[in-house]
Design a protein around this motif. Structure first.
Motif, PDB file in Angstrom:
ATOM      1  N   ARG A 135       0.809  -1.221   0.000  1.00 30.72           N
ATOM      2  CA  ARG A 135       0.000   0.000   0.000  1.00 30.72           C
ATOM      3  C   ARG A 135       0.846   1.277   0.000  1.00 30.72           C
ATOM      4  O   ARG A 135       0.538   2.213  -0.744  1.00 30.72           O
ATOM      5  CB  ARG A 135      -0.974   0.012   1.176  1.00 30.72           C
ATOM      6  CG  ARG A 135      -2.079  -1.035   1.052  1.00 30.72           C
ATOM      7  CD  ARG A 135      -3.385  -0.571   1.690  1.00 30.72           C
ATOM      8  NE  ARG A 135      -4.057   0.434   0.907  1.00 30.72           N
ATOM      9  CZ  ARG A 135      -4.335   1.663   1.311  1.00 30.72           C
ATOM     10  NH1 ARG A 135      -3.952   2.078   2.504  1.00 30.72           N
ATOM     11  NH2 ARG A 135      -4.969   2.502   0.535  1.00 30.72           N
ATOM     12  N   PRO A 136       1.905   1.375   0.782  1.00 31.07           N
ATOM     13  CA  PRO A 136       2.738   2.581   0.680  1.00 31.07           C
ATOM     14  C   PRO A 136       3.359   2.757  -0.711  1.00 31.07           C
ATOM     15  O   PRO A 136       3.520   3.892  -1.184  1.00 31.07           O
ATOM     16  CB  PRO A 136       3.820   2.353   1.745  1.00 31.07           C
ATOM     17  CG  PRO A 136       3.192   1.430   2.734  1.00 31.07           C
ATOM     18  CD  PRO A 136       2.329   0.513   1.916  1.00 31.07           C
ATOM     19  N   ILE A 137       3.690   1.644  -1.371  1.00 26.26           N
ATOM     20  CA  ILE A 137       4.219   1.738  -2.730  1.00 26.26           C
ATOM     21  C   ILE A 137       3.162   2.276  -3.679  1.00 26.26           C
ATOM     22  O   ILE A 137       3.429   3.144  -4.517  1.00 26.26           O
ATOM     23  CB  ILE A 137       4.726   0.361  -3.199  1.00 26.26           C
ATOM     24  CG1 ILE A 137       5.957  -0.056  -2.394  1.00 26.26           C
ATOM     25  CG2 ILE A 137       5.039   0.362  -4.693  1.00 26.26           C
ATOM     26  CD1 ILE A 137       6.411  -1.472  -2.648  1.00 26.26           C
ATOM     27  N   ALA A 138       1.932   1.778  -3.554  1.00 28.58           N
ATOM     28  CA  ALA A 138       0.837   2.278  -4.392  1.00 28.58           C
ATOM     29  C   ALA A 138       0.624   3.758  -4.172  1.00 28.58           C
ATOM     30  O   ALA A 138       0.384   4.520  -5.124  1.00 28.58           O
ATOM     31  CB  ALA A 138      -0.441   1.492  -4.103  1.00 28.58           C
ATOM     32  N   ALA A 145      11.681   3.090  -1.061  1.00 25.79           N
ATOM     33  CA  ALA A 145      12.972   3.657  -1.438  1.00 25.79           C
ATOM     34  C   ALA A 145      13.399   3.242  -2.844  1.00 25.79           C
ATOM     35  O   ALA A 145      14.248   3.891  -3.454  1.00 25.79           O
ATOM     36  CB  ALA A 145      14.048   3.245  -0.432  1.00 25.79           C
ATOM     37  N   THR A 146      12.820   2.154  -3.370  1.00 29.53           N
ATOM     38  CA  THR A 146      13.271   1.613  -4.655  1.00 29.53           C
ATOM     39  C   THR A 146      12.197   1.581  -5.734  1.00 29.53           C
ATOM     40  O   THR A 146      12.519   1.500  -6.922  1.00 29.53           O
ATOM     41  CB  THR A 146      13.799   0.173  -4.470  1.00 29.53           C
ATOM     42  OG1 THR A 146      12.741  -0.648  -3.925  1.00 29.53           O
ATOM     43  CG2 THR A 146      14.994   0.140  -3.526  1.00 29.53           C
ATOM     44  N   ALA A 147      10.924   1.640  -5.352  1.00 30.08           N
ATOM     45  CA  ALA A 147       9.842   1.398  -6.314  1.00 30.08           C
ATOM     46  C   ALA A 147       9.800   2.436  -7.423  1.00 30.08           C
ATOM     47  O   ALA A 147       9.629   2.090  -8.599  1.00 30.08           O
ATOM     48  CB  ALA A 147       8.504   1.344  -5.583  1.00 30.08           C
ATOM     49  N   LEU A 148       9.930   3.715  -7.077  1.00 31.20           N
ATOM     50  CA  LEU A 148       9.796   4.753  -8.091  1.00 31.20           C
ATOM     51  C   LEU A 148      10.897   4.640  -9.138  1.00 31.20           C
ATOM     52  O   LEU A 148      10.624   4.677 -10.346  1.00 31.20           O
ATOM     53  CB  LEU A 148       9.817   6.135  -7.437  1.00 31.20           C
ATOM     54  CG  LEU A 148       9.633   7.325  -8.399  1.00 31.20           C
ATOM     55  CD1 LEU A 148       8.318   7.199  -9.159  1.00 31.20           C
ATOM     56  CD2 LEU A 148       9.694   8.642  -7.625  1.00 31.20           C
ATOM     57  N   ALA A 149      12.138   4.474  -8.709  1.00 27.04           N
ATOM     58  CA  ALA A 149      13.245   4.356  -9.664  1.00 27.04           C
ATOM     59  C   ALA A 149      13.090   3.122 -10.540  1.00 27.04           C
ATOM     60  O   ALA A 149      13.370   3.163 -11.745  1.00 27.04           O
ATOM     61  CB  ALA A 149      14.574   4.326  -8.921  1.00 27.04           C
ATOM     62  N   ALA A 150      12.633   2.010  -9.959  1.00 25.30           N
ATOM     63  CA  ALA A 150      12.458   0.789 -10.739  1.00 25.30           C
ATOM     64  C   ALA A 150      11.381   0.976 -11.801  1.00 25.30           C
ATOM     65  O   ALA A 150      11.549   0.564 -12.959  1.00 25.30           O
ATOM     66  CB  ALA A 150      12.104  -0.376  -9.822  1.00 25.30           C
ATOM     67  N   CYS A 151      10.285   1.616 -11.437  1.00 24.78           N
ATOM     68  CA  CYS A 151       9.204   1.835 -12.403  1.00 24.78           C
ATOM     69  C   CYS A 151       9.601   2.865 -13.459  1.00 24.78           C
ATOM     70  O   CYS A 151       9.226   2.731 -14.631  1.00 24.78           O
ATOM     71  CB  CYS A 151       7.936   2.273 -11.674  1.00 24.78           C
ATOM     72  SG  CYS A 151       7.183   0.953 -10.694  1.00 24.78           S
ATOM     73  N   GLU A 152      10.351   3.862 -13.074  1.00 21.09           N
ATOM     74  CA  GLU A 152      10.851   4.824 -14.062  1.00 21.09           C
ATOM     75  C   GLU A 152      11.738   4.121 -15.077  1.00 21.09           C
ATOM     76  O   GLU A 152      11.690   4.432 -16.279  1.00 21.09           O
ATOM     77  CB  GLU A 152      11.606   5.944 -13.365  1.00 21.09           C
ATOM     78  CG  GLU A 152      10.712   6.919 -12.609  1.00 21.09           C
ATOM     79  CD  GLU A 152      11.486   7.941 -11.805  1.00 21.09           C
ATOM     80  OE1 GLU A 152      10.914   8.993 -11.471  1.00 21.09           O
ATOM     81  OE2 GLU A 152      12.679   7.677 -11.491  1.00 21.09           O
TER      82      GLU A 152
END
Length: 256
Positions: free
Chosen positions: A137-140, A181-188
């Motif tokens: 949920r925090p990642i979403a 800490a990693t989700a946004l960069a991975a999705c970008e």
């Protein structure tokens, strides 16, 4: 073990995540706000006739909801079919959920239209596994700030122990062991057409061996190498189920 977390145990055991993406060649995504039960497709707030219809389909169904609890207007539906490069995604916004019954999902459907924008489907069904809710949920929430239209919470993707996990469409890349800490960069990276190898479980819509072979090559392996599935140790795979289940890993076949 009341404090057991399957995702923590999987990391501590250095369990491989390669080749663990969903293998479904065809999936249907249906907007369904509100709570979901453990068996989400049949335990939700959709009308009974729709729940029965979805449960009877011969394809994988995921339910979707927005992180902030908003819904509509209309009911968003996405249909995805596996291709050589990922998935062909088509979308409809139905006036009411009941319009799902009898909806033409074929390639010539007049209701479904091509959808090429990114979709980030983050597994968050806490009734299925608490790691998905606690980590997902925090990642979403984070991703919805960057992609408000393309980010959805989703029901069980498989692999709770790889939480936080998400399915990216149209690429089909399935990511695991994400956090805020990693989700946004991975999705970008995925949005740029890259494959973030540190977090990729595989490309959905393919067999586990095919997923593992692609990642093997991307990591510098010989394309001619043959990978084989090798049984791994049985393990507890979920916070909500203490049964031990078999696992699988993928190795290059040794020459005779």
């Amino acid at each position: 073990m009341p404090d057991f977390r399957c995702s923590v145990a999987s990391v501590e055991d250095a369990e491989p995540i390669i080749g663990t993406a969903p293998t479904d060649p065809e999936i249907l995504l249906v907007e369904c706000p509100g709570p979901w039960g453990r068996e989400a497709v049949t335990d939700n707030r959709l009308p009974e006739v729709v729940r029965d219809h979805l449960a009877g389909l011969d394809l994988k169904v995921f339910l979707l909801r927005r992180y902030d609890g908003s819904a509509g207007p209309g009911t968003h539906v996405f249909h995805a079919s596996a291709t050589a490069d990922g998935y062909d995604v088509r979308r409809a916004v139905l006036d009411r959920p009941e319009d799902l019954v009898g909806l033409d999902l074929g390639p010539g459907s007049a209701t479904l239209t091509p959808y090429d924008d990114p979709l980030w489907l983050v597994c968050t069904n806490g009734k299925r596994d608490r790691c998905c809710a606690e980590i997902g949920r925090p990642i979403a929430g984070l991703l919805s700030e960057e992609w408000p239209d393309g980010t959805w919470e989703t029901t069980h993707l498989g692999g709770h122990r790889f939480s936080g996990t998400l399915l990216a469409l149209p690429s089909g890349l399935t990511l695991g062991r994400l956090d805020t800490a990693t989700a946004l960069a991975a999705c970008e990276a995925v949005a740029r057409g890259e494959v973030p190898l540190d977090h990729v479980r595989g490309r959905a819509g393919r067999s586990g061996v095919e997923q593992a072979h692609e990642l093997h090559v991307l990591a510098g392996g010989d394309p001619a190498d043959e990978l084989v599935a090798v049984p791994g140790p049985p393990r507890r795979q979920s916070c909500g189920d203490d049964k031990l289940k078999g696992t699988m890993r993928y190795e290059v076949r040794a020459l005779a």
